[in-house]
Design an enzyme around this catalytic site. Structure first.
Site, mmCIF file in Angstrom:
data_model
loop_
_atom_site.group_PDB
_atom_site.id
_atom_site.type_symbol
_atom_site.label_atom_id
_atom_site.label_comp_id
_atom_site.label_asym_id
_atom_site.label_seq_id
_atom_site.Cartn_x
_atom_site.Cartn_y
_atom_site.Cartn_z
ATOM 1 N N ARG A 124 50.918 26.208 62.917
ATOM 2 C CA ARG A 124 49.707 26.550 61.995
ATOM 3 C C ARG A 124 49.408 27.980 62.280
ATOM 4 O O ARG A 124 49.218 28.416 63.269
ATOM 5 C CB ARG A 124 48.654 25.474 62.497
ATOM 6 N N SER A 136 37.047 55.522 20.699
ATOM 7 C CA SER A 136 36.507 56.129 21.758
ATOM 8 C C SER A 136 35.476 56.416 21.691
ATOM 9 O O SER A 136 34.407 56.679 20.608
ATOM 10 C CB SER A 136 37.491 57.649 21.646
#
Length: 375
Positions: A306, A267
């Site tokens: 498409r 930390s």
């Protein structure tokens, strides 16, 4: 998108290396070269042209950024790539892209990329499952408290917990491998009818599939269930990684202390902390997968022959989902391969609840049964 800053942190660096812009270009070029070869095999184009196209492609140096800028007008990078290949191949350029449409090349290149990146994802899923299996064997009879709804319940063994992790990872890996292995070539031409190559269209498609070592299939331009299956399999695999990662995070807590990672994170403000960072980042990577899978499922409604938009939404999303799941697998593998187990803490926590006094049922037998069924 790939990130030199975040990909190593979230475990995606190896997968990302197979999904970057250069990999996309390589896959697109590979499809075009293989298509010319397949067409030549059936007399659609001259064999000498296919040779020249392959040589031109090998010598072509394509800047992905320039290709991307050139792709804006037509909406995909295949259109400018075909122009480049035709120019580089000279007279043989007439045989580039025979009978194909842009989606044929984009979809087939995407399938190639999924296979390339999938190798890494599957390898890390296997490594994580193997690590879980080792923990299950070593701690088959190590007693600990089972917890339900966040509360202490009855005795179990850490081996049974780890065996459960292994089963989930194995199931997800096997299914993902099946889905990836079944992804086929895409070749249908302008409207999915192979009209431009009649009567040789199906034969050319089959040869293209063989050349690229992909499954053969009829055109699937707007039938996207395969993409949905891929999305689901990747998201499930991410979830299979998130489960043990979550358990490791919880079991590593100061109040429990039953496991710890080999290389815990520090930390910046609390030197006493030893954070289970590999499990933490595995969870973080896995959390992204469901949302990305949802994008692909939401894009399944390709209109007519498409799609105008849904197809385009798939390209980067597939790569992002592979990176998320791959990252989760890689970071979980790192967590489990170096996981330390602390039976003394397990025993102390087990003693906190009087009702937990007693044998852990058939836990050991269940461990044996689960591990014996591994694929």
């Amino acid at each position: 998108m790939t990130s030199a800053l975040f990909d190593p942190l979230f475990g995606a660096d190896r997968v990302a290396a197979r999904l970057d812009d250069a990999s996309w270009v390589a896959a697109l070029v590979a499809v075009e070269v293989a298509l010319s070869r397949a067409a030549a095999e059936h007399g659609v184009v001259p064999a000498a042209d296919a040779d020249r196209i392959e040589a031109a492609a090998a010598s072509l140096r394509i800047d992905p950024a320039a290709l991307g800028r050139a792709a804006v007008e037509g909406g995909n990078p295949v259109i400018p790539l075909v122009r480049m290949l035709r120019s580089a191949a000279g007279e043989a350029g007439r045989s580039v892209h025979p009978g194909a449409t842009s989606q044929d090349v984009m979809d087939t290149a995407a399938v190639l990329l999924v296979g390339w990146a999938g190798e890494v994802v599957l390898e890390d899923l296997r490594g994580a499952a193997d690590a879980a299996a080792r923990l299950a064997r070593e701690h088959r009879d190590t007693p600990m408290i089972a917890r339900t709804l966040g509360q202490q319940a009855l005795p179990t063994t850490f081996g049974l917990v780890a065996a459960g992790w292994c089963v989930g990872l194995d199931r997800a890996r096997v299914r993902l491998a099946e889905v990836i292995g079944a992804l086929p070539v895409q070749f249908g031409g302008a409207a999915g009818t192979l009209a431009a190559l009649h009567p040789h269209g199906p034969a050319v498609a089959a040869s293209l599939a063989r050349a690229l070592r992909l499954a053969d299939a009829a055109p699937w331009h707007t039938e996207r269930t395969r993409i949905g299956e891929l999305a689901g399999a990747l998201a499930v695999a991410a979830g299979a990684c998130a489960k043990p990662a979550t358990d490791v995070v919880l079991l590593s807590g100061t109040e429990l202390g039953e496991v710890s990672e080999a290389a815990p994170g520090d930390s910046s403000s609390m030197p006493h902390k030893r954070n289970p960072i590999a499990a933490v980042t595995a969870r973080a990577a896995a959390r992204r997968a469901p949302g990305l899978a949802a994008v692909l499922l939401a894009a399944a409604d390709h209109e007519h022959q498409r799609a105008a938009g849904p197809w385009h939404a798939e390209w980067q999303t597939i790569a992002e989902l592979l990176r998320a799941t791959g990252g989760a697998g890689a970071r979980l593998r790192a967590s489990l391969e170096g996981l330390g187990v602390h039976p003394d803490r397990m025993a102390a926590n087990l003693a906190l609840t009087a009702e937990a006094d007693g044998p852990p049922g058939h836990a050991g037998e269940l461990v044996d049964r689960l591990l014996a069924q591994r694929p």
